[in-house]
Design a protein around this motif. Structure first.
Motif, PDB file in Angstrom:
ATOM      1  N   LEU A  69       0.836  -1.208   0.000  1.00 23.27           N
ATOM      2  CA  LEU A  69       0.000   0.000   0.000  1.00 23.27           C
ATOM      3  C   LEU A  69       0.868   1.255   0.000  1.00 23.27           C
ATOM      4  O   LEU A  69       1.907   1.291   0.659  1.00 23.27           O
ATOM      5  N   LYS A  70       0.447   2.259  -0.729  1.00 22.87           N
ATOM      6  CA  LYS A  70       1.144   3.543  -0.710  1.00 22.87           C
ATOM      7  C   LYS A  70       0.961   4.179   0.672  1.00 22.87           C
ATOM      8  O   LYS A  70      -0.062   3.954   1.331  1.00 22.87           O
ATOM      9  N   PRO A  71       1.951   4.988   1.143  1.00 22.73           N
ATOM     10  CA  PRO A  71       1.847   5.573   2.489  1.00 22.73           C
ATOM     11  C   PRO A  71       0.508   6.263   2.749  1.00 22.73           C
ATOM     12  O   PRO A  71      -0.105   6.073   3.793  1.00 22.73           O
ATOM     13  N   HIS A  72       0.036   7.036   1.787  1.00 24.22           N
ATOM     14  CA  HIS A  72      -1.234   7.763   1.965  1.00 24.22           C
ATOM     15  C   HIS A  72      -2.404   6.788   2.091  1.00 24.22           C
ATOM     16  O   HIS A  72      -3.292   6.947   2.940  1.00 24.22           O
ATOM     17  N   ASP A  73      -2.386   5.762   1.247  1.00 25.90           N
ATOM     18  CA  ASP A  73      -3.465   4.774   1.244  1.00 25.90           C
ATOM     19  C   ASP A  73      -3.490   4.008   2.575  1.00 25.90           C
ATOM     20  O   ASP A  73      -4.552   3.776   3.158  1.00 25.90           O
ATOM     21  N   ARG A  74      -2.292   3.657   3.029  1.00 27.18           N
ATOM     22  CA  ARG A  74      -2.206   2.927   4.302  1.00 27.18           C
ATOM     23  C   ARG A  74      -2.705   3.799   5.459  1.00 27.18           C
ATOM     24  O   ARG A  74      -3.429   3.343   6.329  1.00 27.18           O
ATOM     25  N   ALA A  75      -2.317   5.087   5.418  1.00 31.42           N
ATOM     26  CA  ALA A  75      -2.736   5.994   6.491  1.00 31.42           C
ATOM     27  C   ALA A  75      -4.250   6.160   6.532  1.00 31.42           C
ATOM     28  O   ALA A  75      -4.833   6.384   7.591  1.00 31.42           O
ATOM     29  N   SER A  76      -4.890   6.036   5.377  1.00 30.19           N
ATOM     30  CA  SER A  76      -6.348   6.207   5.350  1.00 30.19           C
ATOM     31  C   SER A  76      -7.066   4.932   5.799  1.00 30.19           C
ATOM     32  O   SER A  76      -8.247   4.961   6.117  1.00 30.19           O
ATOM     33  N   ARG A  77      -6.348   3.799   5.815  1.00 32.75           N
ATOM     34  CA  ARG A  77      -7.004   2.550   6.194  1.00 32.75           C
ATOM     35  C   ARG A  77      -6.709   2.123   7.622  1.00 32.75           C
ATOM     36  O   ARG A  77      -7.498   1.391   8.224  1.00 32.75           O
ATOM     37  N   LEU A  78      -5.527   2.494   8.123  1.00 30.06           N
ATOM     38  CA  LEU A  78      -5.208   2.018   9.475  1.00 30.06           C
ATOM     39  C   LEU A  78      -4.423   3.062  10.254  1.00 30.06           C
ATOM     40  O   LEU A  78      -3.710   3.884   9.678  1.00 30.06           O
ATOM     41  N   ALA A  79      -4.585   2.997  11.555  1.00 30.05           N
ATOM     42  CA  ALA A  79      -3.838   3.897  12.455  1.00 30.05           C
ATOM     43  C   ALA A  79      -3.093   3.045  13.478  1.00 30.05           C
ATOM     44  O   ALA A  79      -3.577   1.978  13.888  1.00 30.05           O
ATOM     45  N   TRP A  80      -1.927   3.536  13.891  1.00 30.79           N
ATOM     46  CA  TRP A  80      -1.023   2.766  14.747  1.00 30.79           C
ATOM     47  C   TRP A  80      -0.725   3.531  16.024  1.00 30.79           C
ATOM     48  O   TRP A  80      -0.490   4.743  15.986  1.00 30.79           O
ATOM     49  N   VAL A  81      -0.740   2.824  17.142  1.00 30.63           N
ATOM     50  CA  VAL A  81      -0.355   3.423  18.422  1.00 30.63           C
ATOM     51  C   VAL A  81       0.786   2.582  19.004  1.00 30.63           C
ATOM     52  O   VAL A  81       0.593   1.394  19.278  1.00 30.63           O
ATOM     53  N   PRO A  82       1.967   3.175  19.172  1.00 24.24           N
ATOM     54  CA  PRO A  82       3.097   2.393  19.700  1.00 24.24           C
ATOM     55  C   PRO A  82       3.022   2.273  21.219  1.00 24.24           C
ATOM     56  O   PRO A  82       2.248   2.977  21.866  1.00 24.24           O
ATOM     57  N   SER A  83       3.837   1.397  21.771  1.00 21.00           N
ATOM     58  CA  SER A  83       3.846   1.241  23.235  1.00 21.00           C
ATOM     59  C   SER A  83       4.434   2.490  23.892  1.00 21.00           C
ATOM     60  O   SER A  83       3.979   2.913  24.949  1.00 21.00           O
ATOM     61  N   VAL A  84       5.441   3.067  23.273  1.00 22.24           N
ATOM     62  CA  VAL A  84       6.003   4.325  23.773  1.00 22.24           C
ATOM     63  C   VAL A  84       6.098   5.293  22.592  1.00 22.24           C
ATOM     64  O   VAL A  84       6.857   5.059  21.651  1.00 22.24           O
ATOM     65  N   ALA A  85       5.300   6.360  22.644  1.00 24.48           N
ATOM     66  CA  ALA A  85       5.311   7.330  21.545  1.00 24.48           C
ATOM     67  C   ALA A  85       6.518   8.256  21.689  1.00 24.48           C
ATOM     68  O   ALA A  85       6.959   8.540  22.803  1.00 24.48           O
ATOM     69  N   GLU A  86       7.059   8.671  20.553  1.00 21.02           N
ATOM     70  CA  GLU A  86       8.225   9.564  20.582  1.00 21.02           C
ATOM     71  C   GLU A  86       7.958  10.781  19.697  1.00 21.02           C
ATOM     72  O   GLU A  86       7.409  10.646  18.612  1.00 21.02           O
ATOM     73  N   VAL A  87       8.360  11.945  20.195  1.00 18.57           N
ATOM     74  CA  VAL A  87       8.282  13.166  19.392  1.00 18.57           C
ATOM     75  C   VAL A  87       9.576  13.937  19.630  1.00 18.57           C
ATOM     76  O   VAL A  87       9.894  14.275  20.769  1.00 18.57           O
ATOM     77  N   SER A  88      10.341  14.168  18.573  1.00 17.64           N
ATOM     78  CA  SER A  88      11.640  14.819  18.754  1.00 17.64           C
ATOM     79  C   SER A  88      11.556  16.312  18.475  1.00 17.64           C
ATOM     80  O   SER A  88      12.440  16.882  17.853  1.00 17.64           O
ATOM     81  N   SER A  89      10.493  16.934  18.911  1.00 15.31           N
ATOM     82  CA  SER A  89      10.360  18.374  18.738  1.00 15.31           C
ATOM     83  C   SER A  89       9.512  18.908  19.883  1.00 15.31           C
ATOM     84  O   SER A  89       8.742  18.159  20.483  1.00 15.31           O
ATOM     85  N   SER A  90       9.658  20.186  20.162  1.00 10.62           N
ATOM     86  CA  SER A  90       8.898  20.728  21.289  1.00 10.62           C
ATOM     87  C   SER A  90       7.497  21.132  20.840  1.00 10.62           C
ATOM     88  O   SER A  90       7.099  22.287  20.955  1.00 10.62           O
ATOM     89  N   PHE A  91       6.752  20.171  20.300  1.00  8.62           N
ATOM     90  CA  PHE A  91       5.372  20.400  19.880  1.00  8.62           C
ATOM     91  C   PHE A  91       4.444  20.345  21.092  1.00  8.62           C
ATOM     92  O   PHE A  91       4.732  19.653  22.079  1.00  8.62           O
ATOM     93  N   SER A  92       3.288  21.015  20.971  1.00  9.88           N
ATOM     94  CA  SER A  92       2.237  20.843  21.976  1.00  9.88           C
ATOM     95  C   SER A  92       1.521  19.523  21.704  1.00  9.88           C
ATOM     96  O   SER A  92       1.642  18.946  20.608  1.00  9.88           O
ATOM     97  N   LEU A  93       0.769  19.045  22.704  1.00 14.14           N
ATOM     98  CA  LEU A  93       0.038  17.790  22.520  1.00 14.14           C
ATOM     99  C   LEU A  93      -0.960  17.933  21.364  1.00 14.14           C
ATOM    100  O   LEU A  93      -1.163  17.008  20.585  1.00 14.14           O
TER     101      LEU A  93
END
Lengths: 248, 326
Positions: A69-93
């Motif tokens: 599946l193309k990345p866009h197509d996959r993103a529209s069909r399924l969503a993923w939640v990891p055991s430990v989420a990581e964000v390498s930027s000072s974004f807000s929630l």
């Protein structure tokens, strides 16, 4: 929606992390994945989500090879939640939740709804690196909810490991609600009562092999679980007559 | 773009303009005293060229550093860490050595040497960092450090090989300096390339935002990680090479400018790219202004020394404050 695993094997070097797993999961079900540590749960989930290419075998979502599946197509069909989420930027929630809409186009309403569902609407401007483990975990779930297409698939790796009892219940209800809207929900959990509470079906892994599969109530017995985890378990009834698995 | 971000960008642009005007006005008289006046027409170009070069090099190095920091999810990433600048430096040194040995000028000269050196480093880092069909950020950092050390050794070998008389010009180049004489065509072409690089990275801003998630999460929301990493690596390398071509090795701008921009505004990478370009250009212009003010009686300091002192101190403050996040 229909997910089919056909002889799925994942090898890391000479080690088989997952061995010849076969299963079919239909939409509208919550499937819990259980197993001891290092039994291959995360590897199998990543393979189901198309994030890990199987060494052999096939993962099909509605007849389509998930790895093709193309990345866009996959993103529209399924969503993923990891055991430990990581964000390498000072974004807000809030910004992290907005990233769930990356491929699907921005939707303020979906982001607001997702934040509200995980009880983060009032804390949404908290910065990622200032948030607690539980808040981060709920943010990752909200990101998946903002991305999710009803009738698609949600794949979650230990989504409740950092949650308190109230939020555990909240997430359990959310997963059941997603399934009631036609989603396939696959979640690896360690909390057996939680698995019994939310799961329609269960897959139990041991050393990479699928050793038990079927309806949750039928499969999760003291005998079967005791055998898989190597502990003694028994049923115990509470005052209301409900049965609970306990370690005698 | 939020109103606050627009105001901050305008503020940065005005500061940049002020630093540029200051650079055009400041000069030293023959007796060493400072003068603030526009130079005679025939000398004007000797201030306009380094000022233009500072704008080009500062913005190029800043945006290159930002791209690499996102690419590697590493707040300490910069063209230096990945060996791109030292690869370009080695190319320049090899060209200078060859021109001296054969007493000839080669086509493209030191510019071509810098590009070839940067591309060679890029190729090595890129090909040695590939794991299972993708690029592993941690491996890339380690390979980059090794390439940087090896190129540094190569530069020292060339320094050792040339006669004593030429070592001075090698050393001066290694300290980094803005050109006072440069063709407008060359400046124009390099400036245009830098603008294109900045535009492209700003265009990819939303993807850069999503790429700040873990690999699995970024892929799951629809990011083609391999593609954006290839694009970022190539564009950041081109920007770093242009910096080296024009000014030699200038330390810390690529590291500090993105952090400075992030301290000023919390925004998407699209806006941040523009802010980083402005902060990078401002840093280099201010460093150039400062070196005009310092007089040890031995000529003006190479700008690389000023950026190292400013950058090192700012970086130390960032580290101690625990603000060194991407």
């Amino acid at each position: 929606m229909r997910l089919r695993l056909a002889d799925v094997t994942v090898r890391y070097g000479s080690r088989n992390a997952v061995r010849e797993v076969n299963a079919t999961i239909n939409g509208g079900k919550v499937v819990v994945l259980l197993g001891p540590n290092a039994s291959g749960k995360t590897t199998l989930l990543r393979t189901i989500a198309g994030l890990q290419i199987p060494s052999s075998g096939l993962v099909e979502l509605d007849g389509a090879n998930i790895t093709k599946l193309k990345p866009h197509d996959r993103a529209s069909r399924l969503a993923w939640v990891p055991s430990v989420a990581e964000v390498s930027s000072s974004f807000s929630l809030r910004r992290v939740v907005e990233l769930g809409r990356y491929a699907l186009g921005p939707s303020r309403q979906r982001v607001e709804d997702a934040l509200a569902k995980v009880d983060l609407l009032n804390r949404s401007e908290t910065l990622w690196y200032e948030a607690s483990a539980g808040m981060r975990q709920r943010t990752a779930i909200a990101r998946a909810l903002a991305q999710r297409t009803p009738g698609g698939m949600l794949v979650l790796d230990e989504p409740t490991s950092a949650l308190d009892l109230r939020h555990l219940r909240m997430v359990g209800d959310l997963l059941r609600q997603c399934a009631s809207e036609g989603d396939i929900v696959v979640a690896a959990v360690h909390n057996i009562p939680f698995a019994l509470d939310i799961g329609d079906e269960v897959l139990v892994l041991r050393e990479g092999q699928l050793v038990l599969a079927g309806a949750t109530g039928a499969v999760l017995t003291p005998g079967s679980l005791g055998d898989v985890f190597g502990v003694d378990l028994a049923w115990a009834a509470d005052d209301a007559g409900n049965r609970h698995l306990v370690q005698p | 773009m939020k109103t606050k971000s627009i105001i901050l960008l305008i503020f940065l642009a005005m500061l940049l303009l002020a630093a540029a005007v200051f650079r055009l006005l400041i000069t030293r008289d023959v007796d060493g005293s400072l003068l603030f006046e526009l130079p005679l027409d025939k000398y004007f170009i000797y201030r306009l060229v380094p000022m233009s070069a500072a704008l080009i090099v500062g913005s190029a190095l800043g945006v290159s550093g930002m791209g690499l920091q996102v690419l590697l999810r590493n707040p300490l990433a910069s063209p230096w860490i990945l060996g791109l600048s030292s690869g370009a430096g080695l190319g320049v040194m090899a060209t200078m050595y060859a021109e001296h040995t054969f007493e000839a000028s080669f086509f493209g000269g030191q510019s071509l040497g810098a590009v070839v050196g940067a591309l060679f480093s890029l190729f090595l880092v890129f090909s040695l960092s590939r794991r299972r069909g993708g690029i592993d950020p941690m491996t890339m950092v380690l390979v980059g450090v090794v390439i940087s050390v090896l190129c540094g050794a190569g530069i020292m070998i060339f320094q050792h090989l040339v006669p004593m008389g030429l070592r001075g010009s090698f050393s001066t180049w290694l300290m980094g300096s803005l050109p006072e004489v440069e063709s407008w065509l060359r400046l124009g072409i390099l400036g245009l390339l830098v603008l294109i690089g900045i535009f492209l990275i700003a265009l990819w801003g939303p993807t850069l935002d999503a790429a700040c998630l873990s690999d699995d999460e970024a892929k799951s929301v629809g990011v083609d990680l391999a593609k954006i990493r290839r694009r970022l690596f190539l564009t950041s390398s081109m920007l770093a090479a242009i910096g080296v071509i024009l000014a030699g090795p200038i330390a810390f701008v690529g590291l500090i400018a993105p952090h400075g921009a992030r301290l000023l505004m919390r925004c998407s990478h699209r806006t941040l790219t523009i802010a980083t370009a402005l902060v990078g250009a401002l840093l280099l212009l201010v460093a150039d202004d400062i070196r005009q003010l310092i007089d040890f009686g031995t000529g003006r300091l190479p700008i690389g020394i000023v950026t190292s002192i400013i950058g090192g101190l700012v970086f130390l403050i960032l580290l101690l404050r625990g603000r060194g996040r991407v």
